[in-house]
Design a protein around this motif. Structure first.
Motif, mmCIF file in Angstrom:
data_model
loop_
_atom_site.group_PDB
_atom_site.id
_atom_site.type_symbol
_atom_site.label_atom_id
_atom_site.label_comp_id
_atom_site.label_asym_id
_atom_site.label_seq_id
_atom_site.Cartn_x
_atom_site.Cartn_y
_atom_site.Cartn_z
ATOM 1 N N GLU A 23 -4.967 -5.122 2.702
ATOM 2 C CA GLU A 23 -6.243 -4.504 2.318
ATOM 3 C C GLU A 23 -6.105 -2.990 2.179
ATOM 4 N N LYS A 24 -5.387 -2.368 3.103
ATOM 5 C CA LYS A 24 -5.174 -0.919 3.031
ATOM 6 C C LYS A 24 -4.410 -0.550 1.765
ATOM 7 N N PHE A 25 -3.399 -1.355 1.472
ATOM 8 C CA PHE A 25 -2.610 -1.071 0.272
ATOM 9 C C PHE A 25 -3.440 -1.296 -0.983
ATOM 10 N N ALA A 26 -4.237 -2.353 -0.995
ATOM 11 C CA ALA A 26 -5.082 -2.649 -2.158
ATOM 12 C C ALA A 26 -6.070 -1.522 -2.422
ATOM 13 N N LYS A 27 -6.635 -0.948 -1.376
ATOM 14 C CA LYS A 27 -7.566 0.180 -1.559
ATOM 15 C C LYS A 27 -6.843 1.381 -2.149
ATOM 16 N N ARG B 234 13.635 4.612 0.027
ATOM 17 C CA ARG B 234 12.545 4.579 -0.948
ATOM 18 C C ARG B 234 11.960 3.171 -1.097
ATOM 19 N N PRO B 235 10.633 3.020 -1.068
ATOM 20 C CA PRO B 235 10.021 1.739 -1.432
ATOM 21 C C PRO B 235 9.954 1.648 -2.953
ATOM 22 N N ARG C 63 1.636 5.623 -4.352
ATOM 23 C CA ARG C 63 2.446 6.792 -4.016
ATOM 24 C C ARG C 63 3.447 6.379 -2.941
ATOM 25 N N GLU C 64 4.690 6.703 -3.160
ATOM 26 C CA GLU C 64 5.740 6.287 -2.215
ATOM 27 C C GLU C 64 5.476 6.753 -0.785
ATOM 28 N N SER D 91 5.400 4.191 2.394
ATOM 29 C CA SER D 91 6.397 4.390 3.451
ATOM 30 C C SER D 91 5.730 4.507 4.817
ATOM 31 N N GLU D 92 4.641 5.271 4.872
ATOM 32 C CA GLU D 92 3.922 5.427 6.146
ATOM 33 C C GLU D 92 3.264 4.120 6.565
#
Length: 219
Positions: free
Chosen positions: A60-64, A167-168, A152-153, A157-158
């Motif tokens: 969910e955090k990534f989707a936002k 690197r992701p 944003r990488e 990463s965080e």
């Protein structure tokens, strides 16, 4: 056997809206990760790692974050392109069964990475080969994969605790699908058309195409 291989190449799609959310069988997941891990790599460094993300809160955090980046991109577009882009789904982060984040560690095998002394990005290319192996294997298994690139990488990463220097490269949405579209989404929605193979082939030297010349895609 050869025709089956080419059929997988033709079927592969960047999946967004067709995920069912059903779990990936453990043995199937192992097979597609083994396929990725079998990819060629510069200096046999195998500079990739695979982070399997099934936690809903993390997704969910990534989707936002991805949604916010989508808005930034949309606001940069001219009105007609923004209208086209508005109908394009760019990710299936929450709908897919699993997020697979593929990372690149340039320090693996360093400093004596055979084959990387003149091409610094050779390790990154190796990671992309692993991603392609995974994608094709998933397609052969009847699964869908979608590469999310609106992030944003440093944020990713965080979010996932990726160490400094690593690197992701890709967040891949993966899982069972209701089906695979026969035409890529961006083509179906009118974002861009494919160019014919004849335009991509050069003999002996790179020959720039005449901008005014009509191509098969224009006819």
């Amino acid at each position: 056997m050869i025709e089956e291989f080419y059929e997988v190449l033709r079927k592969r799609r960047d999946v967004r809206g067709e995920f069912t959310g059903e779990p990936i069988p453990e043995d199937t997941l192992t097979r597609i990760l083994e396929a990725a891990h079998a990819a060629p790599s510069v200096g046999l460094t195998q500079p990739w790692d695979f982070i399997l993300v099934d936690d809903h809160a993390t997704r969910e955090k990534f989707a936002k974050h991805v949604h916010d980046e989508r808005e930034i991109f949309a606001n940069q577009l001219a009105e007609d392109r923004a209208s086209t882009f508005a109908n394009i789904k760019i990710e299936g982060i929450l709908e897919s069964s699993l997020g697979i984040v593929v990372t690149y560690d340039p320090a693996r095998g360093a400093p004596d990475v055979l084959g990387r002394h003149a091409i610094a990005d050779a390790g990154l290319y190796s990671v992309c080969l692993a991603i392609q192996n995974l994608w094709l294997a998933a397609t052969a298994e009847g699964l869908g994969v979608g590469w999310v690139s609106f992030y944003r990488e440093p944020f990713l990463s965080e979010l996932l605790g990726v160490p400094d220097g690593v690197r992701p490269v890709a967040w891949l949405c993966a899982g069972p699908v209701s089906g695979l579209e026969t035409v890529p989404d961006l083509e179906r929605h009118g974002w861009r058309s494919r160019r014919p193979l004849t335009e991509a082939i050069h003999h002996g030297r790179f020959t720039p195409r005449d901008p005014g010349a009509a191509s098969a895609a224009d006819l």
